[in-house]
Write a protein that holds these residues in place. Structure first.
Motif, PDB file in Angstrom:
ATOM      1  N   GLN A   5      -7.602  -5.180 -18.960  1.00 31.20           N
ATOM      2  CA  GLN A   5      -7.955  -5.435 -19.120  1.00 31.20           C
ATOM      3  C   GLN A   5      -9.619  -4.715 -18.356  1.00 31.20           C
ATOM      4  N   PRO A   6     -10.544  -4.355 -19.376  1.00 34.96           N
ATOM      5  CA  PRO A   6     -12.031  -3.723 -19.445  1.00 34.96           C
ATOM      6  C   PRO A   6     -12.850  -4.567 -18.188  1.00 34.96           C
ATOM      7  N   LEU A   7     -13.352  -3.966 -17.910  1.00 41.31           N
ATOM      8  CA  LEU A   7     -13.872  -4.655 -16.833  1.00 41.31           C
ATOM      9  C   LEU A   7     -15.882  -4.390 -17.306  1.00 41.31           C
ATOM     10  N   VAL A   8     -15.844  -5.925 -16.760  1.00 39.68           N
ATOM     11  CA  VAL A   8     -16.997  -6.260 -17.654  1.00 39.68           C
ATOM     12  C   VAL A   8     -18.051  -6.426 -16.443  1.00 39.68           C
ATOM     13  N   HIS A   9     -18.190  -5.934 -15.231  1.00 45.75           N
ATOM     14  CA  HIS A   9     -19.127  -6.379 -13.944  1.00 45.75           C
ATOM     15  C   HIS A   9     -19.633  -4.843 -13.616  1.00 45.75           C
ATOM     16  N   PRO A  10     -20.178  -4.735 -13.601  1.00 48.82           N
ATOM     17  CA  PRO A  10     -21.292  -3.644 -13.538  1.00 48.82           C
ATOM     18  C   PRO A  10     -21.181  -2.926 -11.702  1.00 48.82           C
ATOM     19  N   THR A  11     -21.259  -3.686 -11.326  1.00 47.64           N
ATOM     20  CA  THR A  11     -21.774  -3.873  -9.754  1.00 47.64           C
ATOM     21  C   THR A  11     -20.308  -3.730  -8.686  1.00 47.64           C
ATOM     22  N   PRO A  12     -20.392  -3.262  -7.957  1.00 46.90           N
ATOM     23  CA  PRO A  12     -19.226  -2.771  -6.675  1.00 46.90           C
ATOM     24  C   PRO A  12     -18.761  -4.202  -7.015  1.00 46.90           C
ATOM     25  N   ARG A  13     -19.613  -5.327  -6.318  1.00 52.50           N
ATOM     26  CA  ARG A  13     -19.181  -6.530  -5.750  1.00 52.50           C
ATOM     27  C   ARG A  13     -18.630  -7.059  -7.039  1.00 52.50           C
ATOM     28  N   GLY A  14     -19.777  -7.688  -7.968  1.00 47.13           N
ATOM     29  CA  GLY A  14     -18.904  -8.141  -9.540  1.00 47.13           C
ATOM     30  C   GLY A  14     -17.301  -7.945  -9.525  1.00 47.13           C
ATOM     31  N   THR A  15     -16.780  -6.379  -9.225  1.00 49.35           N
ATOM     32  CA  THR A  15     -15.409  -5.900  -9.648  1.00 49.35           C
ATOM     33  C   THR A  15     -14.572  -6.355  -8.628  1.00 49.35           C
ATOM     34  N   VAL A  16     -15.160  -6.028  -7.617  1.00 50.76           N
ATOM     35  CA  VAL A  16     -14.365  -6.183  -6.430  1.00 50.76           C
ATOM     36  C   VAL A  16     -13.663  -8.108  -6.862  1.00 50.76           C
ATOM     37  N   MET A  17     -14.679  -8.733  -6.419  1.00 47.63           N
ATOM     38  CA  MET A  17     -14.801 -10.035  -6.693  1.00 47.63           C
ATOM     39  C   MET A  17     -13.762 -10.640  -7.706  1.00 47.63           C
ATOM     40  N   ALA A  18     -13.341  -9.829  -9.265  1.00 47.99           N
ATOM     41  CA  ALA A  18     -12.755  -9.462 -10.535  1.00 47.99           C
ATOM     42  C   ALA A  18     -11.717  -9.103  -9.961  1.00 47.99           C
ATOM     43  N   PHE A  19     -11.704  -8.533  -8.260  1.00 42.38           N
ATOM     44  CA  PHE A  19     -10.482  -7.977  -8.134  1.00 42.38           C
ATOM     45  C   PHE A  19      -9.386  -9.437  -7.649  1.00 42.38           C
ATOM     46  N   TYR A  20      -9.959 -10.602  -6.922  1.00 38.16           N
ATOM     47  CA  TYR A  20      -9.352 -10.714  -6.032  1.00 38.16           C
ATOM     48  C   TYR A  20      -9.154 -12.088  -6.799  1.00 38.16           C
ATOM     49  N   GLU A  21     -10.075 -12.741  -7.442  1.00 33.04           N
ATOM     50  CA  GLU A  21      -9.494 -13.621  -9.424  1.00 33.04           C
ATOM     51  C   GLU A  21      -8.266 -13.514  -9.709  1.00 33.04           C
ATOM     52  N   ALA A  22      -8.157 -11.590 -10.284  1.00 32.70           N
ATOM     53  CA  ALA A  22      -7.283 -11.222 -10.860  1.00 32.70           C
ATOM     54  C   ALA A  22      -5.505 -11.456 -10.146  1.00 32.70           C
ATOM     55  N   PHE A  23      -5.976 -11.126  -8.564  1.00 30.41           N
ATOM     56  CA  PHE A  23      -4.887 -11.262  -7.565  1.00 30.41           C
ATOM     57  C   PHE A  23      -4.871 -13.476  -7.352  1.00 30.41           C
ATOM     58  N   ASP A  24      -5.150 -13.847  -7.363  1.00 24.24           N
ATOM     59  CA  ASP A  24      -5.289 -15.102  -7.063  1.00 24.24           C
ATOM     60  C   ASP A  24      -4.454 -15.104  -8.570  1.00 24.24           C
ATOM     61  N   GLN A  25      -4.667 -15.492  -9.689  1.00 24.17           N
ATOM     62  CA  GLN A  25      -4.492 -15.825 -10.716  1.00 24.17           C
ATOM     63  C   GLN A  25      -3.150 -14.972 -11.058  1.00 24.17           C
ATOM     64  N   GLY A  26      -2.537 -13.863 -10.885  1.00 23.84           N
ATOM     65  CA  GLY A  26      -1.514 -13.528 -11.358  1.00 23.84           C
ATOM     66  C   GLY A  26      -1.222 -12.840 -11.781  1.00 23.84           C
ATOM     67  N   GLU A  27      -2.965 -12.219 -11.807  1.00 21.24           N
ATOM     68  CA  GLU A  27      -3.210 -11.228 -13.323  1.00 21.24           C
ATOM     69  C   GLU A  27      -3.818 -10.036 -12.797  1.00 21.24           C
ATOM     70  N   LEU A  28      -2.719  -9.533 -12.067  1.00 18.79           N
ATOM     71  CA  LEU A  28      -3.045  -7.765 -11.201  1.00 18.79           C
ATOM     72  C   LEU A  28      -2.668  -6.752 -12.455  1.00 18.79           C
ATOM     73  N   ARG A  29      -1.722  -7.390 -12.819  1.00 21.20           N
ATOM     74  CA  ARG A  29      -1.776  -5.817 -14.053  1.00 21.20           C
ATOM     75  C   ARG A  29      -1.974  -5.334 -14.802  1.00 21.20           C
ATOM     76  N   ARG A  30      -3.408  -6.693 -14.968  1.00 21.30           N
ATOM     77  CA  ARG A  30      -3.968  -7.031 -16.380  1.00 21.30           C
ATOM     78  C   ARG A  30      -5.110  -6.247 -15.845  1.00 21.30           C
ATOM     79  N   PHE A  31      -5.610  -6.656 -14.928  1.00 19.88           N
ATOM     80  CA  PHE A  31      -6.408  -5.930 -14.256  1.00 19.88           C
ATOM     81  C   PHE A  31      -7.075  -3.936 -14.537  1.00 19.88           C
ATOM     82  N   GLY A  32      -8.043  -4.066 -15.188  1.00 19.02           N
ATOM     83  CA  GLY A  32      -9.017  -2.542 -15.348  1.00 19.02           C
ATOM     84  C   GLY A  32      -9.790  -2.232 -14.792  1.00 19.02           C
TER      85      GLY A  32
END
Length: 144
Positions: A5-32
């Motif tokens: 999925q494309p990212l909607v976070h324009p900041t490095p912090r937002g991108t990284v926090m979305a990464f850990y959220e995807a990790f914790d939800q078992g959605e790393l394969r969908r992390f864009g």
């Protein structure tokens, strides 16, 4: 098929926090938000590319399906984001050759992620792996 999925976070912090959220939800394969090239160093020694990191993350999710990162500190400076906290979960399935113990774990983790052009290109992570094994009541397996 899990399409990133494309990212909607324009900041490095937002991108990284979305990464850990995807990790914790078992959605790393969908992390864009992964750039090329991508390099990860986990537990201080293992160097992984993105497919290797996916396998690492999925192994954690398999062993600790309710696992979550809980951060006490998130510090962003430029394109780097440091996170310090813990990883918590219950060991309900096999992990690194260790059968489920059904014990909870809560061990310290620290990461630094580098973001370039809105995508993570480098991940460095260390965790208190000795505490993890101790909390599971097992010796460190040879595969660890």
């Amino acid at each position: 098929m899990n399409t990133p999925q494309p990212l909607v976070h324009p900041t490095p912090r937002g991108t990284v926090m979305a990464f850990y959220e995807a990790f914790d939800q078992g959605e790393l394969r969908r992390f864009g938000g992964i750039g090329a090239p991508f390099e990860a160093r986990v537990f201080g020694a293992k160097v992984l590319d993105w497919p290797g990191f996916l396998a690492f993350g999925e192994a954690f999710r398999e062993g600790f399906p309710d696992g979550r990162h809980v951060f006490d500190f998130v510090i962003a400076e430029g394109n780097s984001v440091a996170t310090i906290g813990c990883y918590r979960g219950r060991h309900t399935r096999a992990f690194m050759g260790v059968a489920a113990t059904h014990r909870p774990v809560d061990f310290t983790v620290m990461h630094v992620d580098r973001v370039q052009d809105g995508c993570i290109v480098e991940h460095r992570g260390i965790g208190d792996i000795n505490t993890l094994w101790s909390q599971l009541g097992v010796e460190r397996p040879p595969s660890a």
